[in-house]
Design an enzyme around this catalytic site. Structure first.
Site, PDB file in Angstrom:
ATOM      1  N   GLU A 198       8.126  -3.347   1.035  1.00 46.58           N
ATOM      2  CA  GLU A 198       7.235  -2.477   0.274  1.00 46.58           C
ATOM      3  C   GLU A 198       5.931  -3.227  -0.010  1.00 46.58           C
ATOM      4  O   GLU A 198       5.920  -4.426  -0.225  1.00 46.58           O
ATOM      5  CB  GLU A 198       7.900  -2.087  -1.052  1.00 46.58           C
ATOM      6  CG  GLU A 198       7.055  -1.165  -1.908  1.00 46.58           C
ATOM      7  CD  GLU A 198       7.678  -0.856  -3.261  1.00 46.58           C
ATOM      8  OE1 GLU A 198       7.362   0.208  -3.811  1.00 46.58           O
ATOM      9  OE2 GLU A 198       8.477  -1.675  -3.768  1.00 46.58           O
TER      10      GLU A 198
ATOM     11  N   LYS B 128       7.046   7.252  -0.917  1.00 44.83           N
ATOM     12  CA  LYS B 128       8.023   6.979  -1.982  1.00 44.83           C
ATOM     13  C   LYS B 128       8.088   8.151  -2.954  1.00 44.83           C
ATOM     14  O   LYS B 128       7.064   8.614  -3.471  1.00 44.83           O
ATOM     15  CB  LYS B 128       7.617   5.694  -2.706  1.00 44.83           C
ATOM     16  CG  LYS B 128       8.572   5.224  -3.787  1.00 44.83           C
ATOM     17  CD  LYS B 128       8.049   3.911  -4.366  1.00 44.83           C
ATOM     18  CE  LYS B 128       8.938   3.349  -5.444  1.00 44.83           C
ATOM     19  NZ  LYS B 128       8.403   2.056  -5.967  1.00 44.83           N
TER      20      LYS B 128
ATOM     21  N   CYS C 260      12.281   1.022  -2.491  1.00 44.17           N
ATOM     22  CA  CYS C 260      12.443   0.318  -3.760  1.00 44.17           C
ATOM     23  C   CYS C 260      13.172   1.148  -4.819  1.00 44.17           C
ATOM     24  O   CYS C 260      14.377   1.346  -4.747  1.00 44.17           O
ATOM     25  CB  CYS C 260      11.079  -0.177  -4.243  1.00 44.17           C
ATOM     26  SG  CYS C 260      11.176  -1.528  -5.458  1.00 44.17           S
TER      27      CYS C 260
END
Length: 285
Positions: free
Chosen positions: A42, A114, A155
């Protein structure tokens, strides 16, 4: 089908050009060791807490240095190169935390923004409000590749098992979870969350991580990892420094695990019935 996967561990700074050089060096090293799917962490392009400093270096997807270099590397090396994520400027002034997968011809296969924003206050005084600058994605995605079906998460998404379950039900055999976990949350939850997602969905998890003390003062947990569908750790890195985690992936292990524990097939819908006892505002039955 069997293939070799690599997770690239980095300690990205605030300069995308330097980060691109580091990415290229580590990707070349992974390819030289036979990896045909390579994932970076990320925020590969920049780890920068200062919003003004971050906006000063942002580009849209067409102009982004990291993505241009990744496309070139994928085509040159004949690999699937997955930029775990990098910050991308959007037309509305917001930022996308965007992962992009490139194929062996250098062409873009797909992207993923995300979905879940890291808006938390930690016990050590760290406070994060991703939603103040980033626009969350709203689409889960899988990519049907020659070596297996790949699912996407980034994440904080790892804390939302329904995202993984929907992709597993749709046929995902490998989940990518590039991350920049904080040291505090990583020490508590990183490996156990990733192993849980692998076990409960019967799939491989590949998680490339940011690691160590960054230029902007942030400290990330590292421990890039590859986990099999039975929850076994196939390879893992340490807490700091650049590096590679490489493992042989046999997608047949997914079908073997799901045959042993067929929970995806056994799942049932249900209703939630909330009972309020007398004395708590309810009426005794």
């Amino acid at each position: 089908m069997t293939f070799k996967a690599a997770a690239v561990q980095m300690c990205s700074g605030v300069d995308p050009a330097r980060n691109a050089e580091t990415m290229a060096r580590l990707v070349r090293e992974a390819a030289s060791q036979g990896a045909t799917y390579i994932q970076t962490p990320e925020m590969t392009g920049a780890v920068q807490r200062d919003r003004a400093g971050l906006r000063a270096i942002l580009q849209d997807e067409a102009g982004d240095l990291i993505l241009r270099e990744a496309a070139r590397l994928a085509g040159e090396l004949g690999i699937y190169l997955h930029v775990g994520s990098t910050p991308i400027a959007l037309a509305d002034g917001k930022i996308a935390n965007r992962g992009v997968l490139f194929g062996p011809d250098g062409g873009k296969i797909c992207d993923y923004d995300k979905i879940h924003m890291f808006d938390v206050d930690l016990e050590n005084g760290e406070s994060w409000r991703e939603s103040a600058a980033y626009r969350p994605g709203d689409t889960a995605r899988t990519a049907d590749l020659p070596f297996g079906k790949l699912g996407f998460a980034i994440c904080y998404d790892v804390r939302f098992p329904e995202l993984f379950r929907q992709q597993a039900v749709a046929g995902a055999e490998i989940m990518s979870v590039p991350a920049a976990f904080t040291r505090q949350t990583g020490e508590a939850h990183w490996e156990i969350l990733l192993r849980a997602r692998a076990i409960e969905n019967g799939l491989f998890v590949i998680a490339a991580a940011q690691a160590g003390k960054h230029e902007d003062g942030r400290e990330t947990f590292g421990h890039s990892i590859i986990i099999d569908p039975w929850g076994r750790v196939l390879a893992a890195a340490g807490p700091t420094g650049e590096g590679l985690v490489i493992a042989e992936i046999d997608v047949a292990a997914v079908h073997a695990a799901r045959a042993k524990i067929p929970n995806l097939r056994n799942a049932r819908s249900f209703v939630l019935d909330e009972v309020v006892p007398a004395g708590k505002g309810g009426v005794a039955a």
